[in-house]
Motif scaffolding. Structure first.
Motif, PDB file in Angstrom:
ATOM      1  N   HIS A 320       4.351   8.588 -47.075  1.00  0.00           N
ATOM      2  CA  HIS A 320       4.886   9.111 -46.073  1.00  0.00           C
ATOM      3  C   HIS A 320       6.695   9.476 -45.363  1.00  0.00           C
ATOM      4  N   TRP A 321       7.228   8.717 -45.527  1.00  0.00           N
ATOM      5  CA  TRP A 321       8.584   9.563 -45.670  1.00  0.00           C
ATOM      6  C   TRP A 321       9.014  10.408 -46.571  1.00  0.00           C
ATOM      7  N   ALA A 322       8.533  10.606 -47.552  1.00  0.00           N
ATOM      8  CA  ALA A 322       9.102  12.044 -48.834  1.00  0.00           C
ATOM      9  C   ALA A 322       8.153  12.733 -47.985  1.00  0.00           C
ATOM     10  N   GLU A 323       6.885  12.867 -47.686  1.00  0.00           N
ATOM     11  CA  GLU A 323       5.745  14.119 -47.957  1.00  0.00           C
ATOM     12  C   GLU A 323       5.440  14.627 -46.028  1.00  0.00           C
ATOM     13  N   CYS A 334      16.118  11.007 -40.474  1.00  0.00           N
ATOM     14  CA  CYS A 334      15.787  10.121 -40.849  1.00  0.00           C
ATOM     15  C   CYS A 334      15.296   9.281 -41.948  1.00  0.00           C
ATOM     16  N   ILE A 335      14.209  10.584 -42.006  1.00  0.00           N
ATOM     17  CA  ILE A 335      13.332  10.568 -43.403  1.00  0.00           C
ATOM     18  C   ILE A 335      14.173  10.479 -45.035  1.00  0.00           C
ATOM     19  N   ALA A 336      14.990  10.841 -44.943  1.00  0.00           N
ATOM     20  CA  ALA A 336      15.847  11.294 -46.161  1.00  0.00           C
ATOM     21  C   ALA A 336      16.554   9.413 -46.147  1.00  0.00           C
ATOM     22  N   ALA A 338      14.818   6.796 -45.061  1.00  0.00           N
ATOM     23  CA  ALA A 338      14.539   5.962 -45.395  1.00  0.00           C
ATOM     24  C   ALA A 338      13.539   5.857 -45.883  1.00  0.00           C
ATOM     25  N   SER A 339      13.730   6.414 -47.334  1.00  0.00           N
ATOM     26  CA  SER A 339      13.197   7.220 -48.199  1.00  0.00           C
ATOM     27  C   SER A 339      14.178   7.087 -49.639  1.00  0.00           C
ATOM     28  N   HIS A 340      15.947   6.628 -49.312  1.00  0.00           N
ATOM     29  CA  HIS A 340      16.366   6.703 -50.302  1.00  0.00           C
ATOM     30  C   HIS A 340      15.597   4.909 -51.167  1.00  0.00           C
ATOM     31  N   ARG A 341      15.946   5.085 -52.184  1.00  0.00           N
ATOM     32  CA  ARG A 341      16.232   3.958 -52.993  1.00  0.00           C
ATOM     33  C   ARG A 341      16.689   2.262 -52.620  1.00  0.00           C
ATOM     34  N   MET A 342      17.680   2.905 -51.835  1.00  0.00           N
ATOM     35  CA  MET A 342      18.553   2.089 -52.000  1.00  0.00           C
ATOM     36  C   MET A 342      18.689   2.103 -50.117  1.00  0.00           C
ATOM     37  N   PHE A 343      17.898   1.900 -49.925  1.00  0.00           N
ATOM     38  CA  PHE A 343      17.372   1.897 -48.133  1.00  0.00           C
ATOM     39  C   PHE A 343      17.615   0.342 -47.463  1.00  0.00           C
ATOM     40  N   ASN A 344      16.429   0.213 -48.645  1.00  0.00           N
ATOM     41  CA  ASN A 344      15.616  -1.748 -48.716  1.00  0.00           C
ATOM     42  C   ASN A 344      17.108  -2.254 -49.217  1.00  0.00           C
ATOM     43  N   PRO A 345      17.304  -2.473 -49.978  1.00  0.00           N
ATOM     44  CA  PRO A 345      17.821  -3.626 -50.113  1.00  0.00           C
ATOM     45  C   PRO A 345      19.207  -3.593 -49.914  1.00  0.00           C
ATOM     46  N   ILE A 346      19.475  -2.345 -49.966  1.00  0.00           N
ATOM     47  CA  ILE A 346      20.880  -2.465 -48.392  1.00  0.00           C
ATOM     48  C   ILE A 346      20.479  -2.984 -47.272  1.00  0.00           C
ATOM     49  N   MET A 347      19.727  -3.075 -46.132  1.00  0.00           N
ATOM     50  CA  MET A 347      19.070  -3.916 -45.215  1.00  0.00           C
ATOM     51  C   MET A 347      18.768  -5.294 -46.002  1.00  0.00           C
ATOM     52  N   MET A 348      18.246  -5.350 -47.257  1.00  0.00           N
ATOM     53  CA  MET A 348      17.829  -7.220 -46.963  1.00  0.00           C
ATOM     54  C   MET A 348      18.906  -7.209 -47.352  1.00  0.00           C
ATOM     55  N   GLN A 381      23.860  -6.380 -35.534  1.00  0.00           N
ATOM     56  CA  GLN A 381      22.633  -6.160 -33.748  1.00  0.00           C
ATOM     57  C   GLN A 381      22.858  -4.522 -33.852  1.00  0.00           C
ATOM     58  N   THR A 382      24.086  -3.874 -34.086  1.00  0.00           N
ATOM     59  CA  THR A 382      24.059  -2.084 -34.593  1.00  0.00           C
ATOM     60  C   THR A 382      23.127  -2.048 -35.910  1.00  0.00           C
ATOM     61  N   ILE A 383      23.545  -2.838 -36.770  1.00  0.00           N
ATOM     62  CA  ILE A 383      22.952  -2.090 -38.237  1.00  0.00           C
ATOM     63  C   ILE A 383      21.380  -2.057 -37.804  1.00  0.00           C
ATOM     64  N   TYR A 384      20.803  -2.900 -37.554  1.00  0.00           N
ATOM     65  CA  TYR A 384      19.472  -3.396 -36.569  1.00  0.00           C
ATOM     66  C   TYR A 384      19.075  -2.404 -36.126  1.00  0.00           C
ATOM     67  N   CYS A 385      19.165  -1.862 -35.093  1.00  0.00           N
ATOM     68  CA  CYS A 385      19.214  -1.144 -34.073  1.00  0.00           C
ATOM     69  C   CYS A 385      18.824   0.115 -34.656  1.00  0.00           C
ATOM     70  N   PHE A 386      20.212   0.919 -35.339  1.00  0.00           N
ATOM     71  CA  PHE A 386      19.909   1.581 -36.499  1.00  0.00           C
ATOM     72  C   PHE A 386      19.007   2.158 -37.087  1.00  0.00           C
ATOM     73  N   GLU A 387      18.149   0.577 -38.232  1.00  0.00           N
ATOM     74  CA  GLU A 387      17.204   0.491 -38.958  1.00  0.00           C
ATOM     75  C   GLU A 387      15.762   1.000 -38.017  1.00  0.00           C
ATOM     76  N   VAL A 388      16.054   0.443 -36.838  1.00  0.00           N
ATOM     77  CA  VAL A 388      14.829   0.417 -35.664  1.00  0.00           C
ATOM     78  C   VAL A 388      14.807   2.189 -35.477  1.00  0.00           C
ATOM     79  N   VAL A 389      16.019   3.114 -35.356  1.00  0.00           N
ATOM     80  CA  VAL A 389      15.982   4.363 -35.383  1.00  0.00           C
ATOM     81  C   VAL A 389      15.521   5.183 -36.154  1.00  0.00           C
ATOM     82  N   VAL A 390      15.513   4.397 -37.266  1.00  0.00           N
ATOM     83  CA  VAL A 390      15.522   5.448 -38.797  1.00  0.00           C
ATOM     84  C   VAL A 390      13.705   4.848 -38.623  1.00  0.00           C
ATOM     85  N   LEU A 391      13.348   3.763 -38.723  1.00  0.00           N
ATOM     86  CA  LEU A 391      11.659   3.654 -39.015  1.00  0.00           C
ATOM     87  C   LEU A 391      10.951   4.314 -37.596  1.00  0.00           C
ATOM     88  N   MET A 392      11.876   4.591 -36.605  1.00  0.00           N
ATOM     89  CA  MET A 392      10.713   4.920 -36.061  1.00  0.00           C
ATOM     90  C   MET A 392      10.228   6.364 -36.511  1.00  0.00           C
TER      91      MET A 392
END
Length: 392
Positions: A320-323, A334-336, A338-348, A381-392
């Protein structure tokens, strides 16, 4: 009560004999003895009758060393239930079937214990000895009883000034009634015991610890105690205080020595013990599948369908993020992201870094660590809020 148990023993023996006779007539004597459970029943019945015959003859089986064990075989009677309870029989069969695999796990455990024991001998061999004194004869209290410098030095003690602790100072004030009691005072102390020779000079006893690494046998005992995770910390504290061969222990001389005992606990208590249990579980699973006990029921099928549907939904979300089509530039950004391949590793990585920061918190920590904890919490906490906004 003894008469009741005696009569009950006779009745049960007759019932078991009657059952064995019926099975002999039903399936034959030869096929009867082909099953291990029937052989156990036969031994129990024969031993029971032999014990009864000896008692009727006036000879107590408990007085004969060779026949004394026959009375103990009556304890095996509850095992007759194994043949009539399929689930219990499966557990016993699985345990017996797992013996070949358990054999090699036991061999691995023996080699592991031997290697750990040899390491312990290299690290702590001959270092668990310490000096002991007889109370009120040649211990510290005898030296403390010398109230003058002359008597102290004549006895071989050390006359020196010592600062009282807060509790000792308060006790001295309460005892003397003098609020101006000095904080420091001179007293006689025992000479320091550093070596084995010092211990002998002070008429002490150079004694080894109950658990030590002086030989492979004692080392294996310590490894076994540590692997049980029961009071192994006492041995670890002795290892931490150990200095060298023929040296008296010093409190917290080598804290890094605890790494050896932690390693033994991890390898033997966690790794090896879990291998032992997993072998039994694997054997039980195979036996259950062979006998058809574990079958895919409707509820299990429904659970599997739900899992597959959840996986497909998750895959659709990732796609969904790419299309996804949108006119908002903010959503496109936000889509760009969240769909980046480094987004999940960075958040982890951020989550793991947050967990490490939380593990560093401890009691009585300095003020700068409180500041680091406070400001890092704001950053996370700021980073987590940023993640929530991006994934919404």
């Amino acid at each position: 009560a003894a008469r009741v148990f005696y009569v009950t023993d006779i009745i049960l023996t007759v019932i078991f004999t009657f059952e064995m006779g019926i099975q002999w007539m039903a399936i034959g004597i030869g096929p009867y003895f082909r099953q291990l459970a029937n052989k156990l029943d036969f031994i129990i019945v024969v031993s029971a009758w032999l014990s009864l015959i000896l008692s009727w003859a006036g000879l107590d089986a408990s007085t004969l060393t060779a026949l004394r064990s026959l009375r103990l075989l009556r304890i095996l009677r509850p095992l007759r239930a194994i043949r009539r309870l399929p689930a219990l029989r499966m557990v016993v069969d699985c345990t017996v079937g797992a013996l070949p695999a358990i054999k090699w796990i036991m061999v691995l455990g023996a080699f592991l214990a031997m290697i750990l024991g040899l390491f312990g001998m290299q690290f702590f061999g001959g270092k668990f000895w310490s000096c002991h004194f007889v109370p009120d004869v040649n211990d510290a209290s005898v030296y403390e009883a010398k109230s003058t410098q002359a008597t102290c030095e004549a006895f071989g003690g050390i006359w020196a000034e010592r600062t009282l602790t807060t509790c000792e100072h308060d006790a001295a004030i309460d005892e003397s009634g003098d609020p101006l009691w000095p904080v420091a005072s001179f007293e006689c102390g025992m000479p320091p015991v550093v070596t084995k020779a010092d211990c002998a000079a002070l008429n002490g006893t150079w004694r080894n610890s109950e658990y030590n690494f002086d030989n492979i046998g004692q080392a294996l005992v310590v490894v076994f105690i540590t692997s049980t995770a029961d009071n192994w910390q006492d041995v670890m504290y002795t290892g931490i205080d150990a200095v060298d061969v023929d040296k008296n222990p010093v409190y917290d001389e080598n804290p890094w020595a605890s790494a050896y005992f932690v390693l033994v606990t991890m390898l033997s208590c966690f790794f090896w013990a879990n291998m032992f249990v997993s072998t039994l579980v694997d054997q039980y699973t195979k036996a259950s599948e062979n006998e058809g006990v574990i079958a895919m029921a409707n509820e299990h099928s429904a659970t599997l369908d739900k899992a597959l549907m959840l996986a497909r939904t998750q895959a659709e979300k990732e796609k969904h993020w790419a299309e996804r089509k949108t006119k908002s530039n903010f959503v496109k950004v936000c889509i760009a992201i969240a769909s980046h391949r480094m987004f999940n590793p960075i958040m982890m990585g951020v989550i793991m870094l947050n967990g490490f920061a939380l593990m560093c918190i401890h009691a009585d920590q300095p003020g700068w660590m409180d500041d680091v904890d406070f400001y890092s919490g704001i950053c996370f906490q700021t980073i987590y809020c940023f993640e929530v906004v991006v994934l919404m």
